[in-house]
Structure formats: C-alpha cells, structure tokens
Scaffold this motif. Structure first.
Motif, PDB file in Angstrom:
ATOM      1  N   UNK A 114       0.836  -1.195   0.000  1.00 12.86           N
ATOM      2  CA  UNK A 114       0.000   0.000   0.000  1.00 12.86           C
ATOM      3  C   UNK A 114       0.873   1.247   0.000  1.00 12.86           C
ATOM      4  N   UNK A 115       0.403   2.292  -0.662  1.00 12.21           N
ATOM      5  CA  UNK A 115       1.141   3.550  -0.645  1.00 12.21           C
ATOM      6  C   UNK A 115       0.838   4.317   0.639  1.00 12.21           C
ATOM      7  N   UNK A 116       1.725   5.216   0.986  1.00  7.71           N
ATOM      8  CA  UNK A 116       1.515   6.066   2.162  1.00  7.71           C
ATOM      9  C   UNK A 116       0.261   6.905   1.985  1.00  7.71           C
ATOM     10  N   UNK A 117       0.012   7.379   0.774  1.00  7.07           N
ATOM     11  CA  UNK A 117      -1.187   8.199   0.523  1.00  7.07           C
ATOM     12  C   UNK A 117      -2.456   7.398   0.727  1.00  7.07           C
ATOM     13  N   UNK A 118      -2.471   6.128   0.289  1.00  2.57           N
ATOM     14  CA  UNK A 118      -3.656   5.286   0.469  1.00  2.57           C
ATOM     15  C   UNK A 118      -3.990   5.135   1.956  1.00  2.57           C
ATOM     16  N   UNK A 119      -2.961   4.883   2.753  1.00  2.38           N
ATOM     17  CA  UNK A 119      -3.182   4.676   4.184  1.00  2.38           C
ATOM     18  C   UNK A 119      -3.586   5.971   4.862  1.00  2.38           C
ATOM     19  N   UNK A 120      -2.927   7.056   4.512  1.00  8.00           N
ATOM     20  CA  UNK A 120      -3.258   8.356   5.106  1.00  8.00           C
ATOM     21  C   UNK A 120      -4.690   8.763   4.770  1.00  8.00           C
ATOM     22  N   UNK A 121      -5.108   8.499   3.540  1.00  8.99           N
ATOM     23  CA  UNK A 121      -6.467   8.833   3.126  1.00  8.99           C
ATOM     24  C   UNK A 121      -7.487   8.029   3.921  1.00  8.99           C
ATOM     25  N   UNK A 122      -7.200   6.741   4.138  1.00 13.35           N
ATOM     26  CA  UNK A 122      -8.114   5.899   4.914  1.00 13.35           C
ATOM     27  C   UNK A 122      -8.144   6.314   6.383  1.00 13.35           C
ATOM     28  N   UNK A 123      -7.019   6.781   6.900  1.00 18.05           N
ATOM     29  CA  UNK A 123      -6.931   7.129   8.323  1.00 18.05           C
ATOM     30  C   UNK A 123      -7.788   8.338   8.683  1.00 18.05           C
ATOM     31  N   UNK A 124      -7.903   9.293   7.762  1.00 15.14           N
ATOM     32  CA  UNK A 124      -8.697  10.509   7.974  1.00 15.14           C
ATOM     33  C   UNK A 124      -8.282  11.265   9.247  1.00 15.14           C
ATOM     34  N   UNK A 125      -6.990  11.411   9.447  1.00 15.49           N
ATOM     35  CA  UNK A 125      -6.494  12.228  10.558  1.00 15.49           C
ATOM     36  C   UNK A 125      -6.538  13.691  10.124  1.00 15.49           C
ATOM     37  N   UNK A 126      -7.234  14.521  10.899  1.00 20.39           N
ATOM     38  CA  UNK A 126      -7.409  15.927  10.536  1.00 20.39           C
ATOM     39  C   UNK A 126      -6.154  16.711  10.885  1.00 20.39           C
ATOM     40  N   UNK A 127      -5.559  17.299   9.870  1.00 21.40           N
ATOM     41  CA  UNK A 127      -4.373  18.120  10.090  1.00 21.40           C
ATOM     42  C   UNK A 127      -4.716  19.344  10.950  1.00 21.40           C
ATOM     43  N   UNK A 128      -3.785  19.741  11.799  1.00 23.44           N
ATOM     44  CA  UNK A 128      -3.884  20.916  12.669  1.00 23.44           C
ATOM     45  C   UNK A 128      -4.934  20.760  13.770  1.00 23.44           C
ATOM     46  N   UNK A 129      -5.437  19.526  13.946  1.00 25.45           N
ATOM     47  CA  UNK A 129      -6.340  19.285  15.075  1.00 25.45           C
ATOM     48  C   UNK A 129      -5.508  18.982  16.322  1.00 25.45           C
ATOM     49  N   UNK A 130      -6.062  19.183  17.526  1.00 24.60           N
ATOM     50  CA  UNK A 130      -5.291  18.894  18.738  1.00 24.60           C
ATOM     51  C   UNK A 130      -4.882  17.424  18.792  1.00 24.60           C
ATOM     52  N   UNK A 131      -3.639  17.152  19.144  1.00 22.35           N
ATOM     53  CA  UNK A 131      -3.159  15.774  19.241  1.00 22.35           C
ATOM     54  C   UNK A 131      -4.022  14.960  20.194  1.00 22.35           C
TER      55      UNK A 131
END
Length: 222
Positions: free
Chosen positions: A46-63
C-alpha cells in the motif's frame, strides 16, 4: 502569621489554577501540540497516501483529540492490512504502523491473479502472476475453501512447491495438486496437511502418475 499562611495557600491555589489553565491551553489550543504530520510505517504494498487517506487524521487538530481506536478501525478496513497500531508521537506526529498481509498463493480467475493470505483473505489483484508463488483455481470465493488451500500450500516444502503447477479446489474436501510432467496428487481436505506432505514426500520417488494422500495412513499410487 496566620494571614501570611493564608496568603501563601491562596498563592499556591492560584498558581496551580494558572498552571492548569496553561496546560489545558497548551494541549488543546496552542500550535505546539497539534497534528502537523502523519507518519506511515511498515507499508510496502500500500502507498503512504492510500493509508493516510483511509486514516482521515485531521491536520492541525489537537493531538489529544485524535481518536486512536477509530483511526485504527478505518485503516484496518483496507484489505491488505493485517494489523495496525496508531500512536501519538508528541508534540505533533500521528504514527500509523501497519503490518500487511503476506501472499501464500494466487487465485486465478478470468486472467487475473488474486493474492490470498494465510487466512484465506483476497487482498490484492494483479494482471501478471507473481513469480515463485503457487497458483490455484477454486470453486468460488468461499473463505473456507480459500483458507483450506492456504493451509495445504503452507505445509508443502519448497522443493515440493516447485513441482506444483496448479492447485485445484472444487470443494473443501476435493483439493488436488497438478504437478509438472502431468502428475496429479489427490489431497482431499486440508485436514492432516502436515502428515499428508510428509507422506507425499515419501511417495514422489515412486514412478507414478497419480498420488493419493487423501487418507494419509493408506496412501496409494497409480
């Protein structure tokens, strides 16, 4: 003296409240502890983009607001993912560590090659065969049949696998191996596959066209 003690106590309380407020601001509102990066580890298929897209982690949100279990569940839905672990790497990185499924054999259907793992899960498809990986034809995509074929293939020694041209599974108890030079092995079900592999190894030096190890305690050749 009492007034001084009260003032000190009040000072400690106020200081604690201020410190607590600062900590809350730091982890929820400040730019320090916010998601700035998603790191994907362990992926090859799997590509990093595929996994990141599935993860749906919101950028700039509180950790602290990242729901680790939910991210894991979303990534685990990708067919090629066997296991996933998500962690927060403070101050600003979410780490997604994946373990991908491993191909045991490839199921042939309509000119395509479906990658099947040890659990009988089809997790990828290619238009070209994978070198050195056994091919199989099965009656449908029933997980039990796919898993049983994986069980059989997993117990074959490498030298024996090299002779297998194709595995046929018309049903869970009708598994056969087509060998080079046109020889055929009647395997039966996936039960006792380890024993059947040992028995077949002992039989192969016998000059025959058919080797029946479906009942490993009473094998036959023809």
């Amino acid at each position: 003296m009492q007034r001084r003690r009260r003032l000190i106590r009040w000072g400690v309380v106020v200081g604690a409240v201020v410190l607590l407020g600062f900590m809350v601001w730091l982890v929820t509102l400040s730019p320090v502890f916010r998601v700035h990066d998603v790191a994907v580890e362990g992926n090859k298929l799997l590509s990093t983009d595929e996994i990141s897209l599935a993860a749906l982690v919101v950028q700039d949100s509180p950790m602290i607001a990242v729901e680790v279990d939910e991210v894991e569940s979303r990534v685990a839905e990708l067919p090629a993912v066997a296991r996933v672990e998500v962690t927060r790497r403070f101050p600003s990185t979410v780490v997604i560590d994946v373990t991908e499924r491993t191909i045991v054999y490839q199921r042939v259907e309509a000119g395509t090659f479906q990658w099947v793992d040890r659990q009988g899960v089809i997790f990828s498809t290619s238009n070209e065969p994978v070198d050195g990986v056994p091919q199989a034809v099965t009656a449908g995509k029933d997980v039990r049949v796919l898993r049983d074929v994986a069980e059989v293939v997993s117990h074959l020694p490498q030298k024996m696998l090299e002779r297998v041209e194709r595995v046929q599974a018309k049903a869970v108890d009708r598994i056969t191996l087509e060998l080079d030079e046109g020889d055929l092995v009647v395997w039966g079900s996936a039960e006792e596959s380890a024993l059947k592999a040992d028995v077949l190894g002992a039989l192969l030096p016998v000059d025959a066209k058919l080797y029946d190890v479906s009942a490993p305690s009473h094998p036959t050749t023809k």
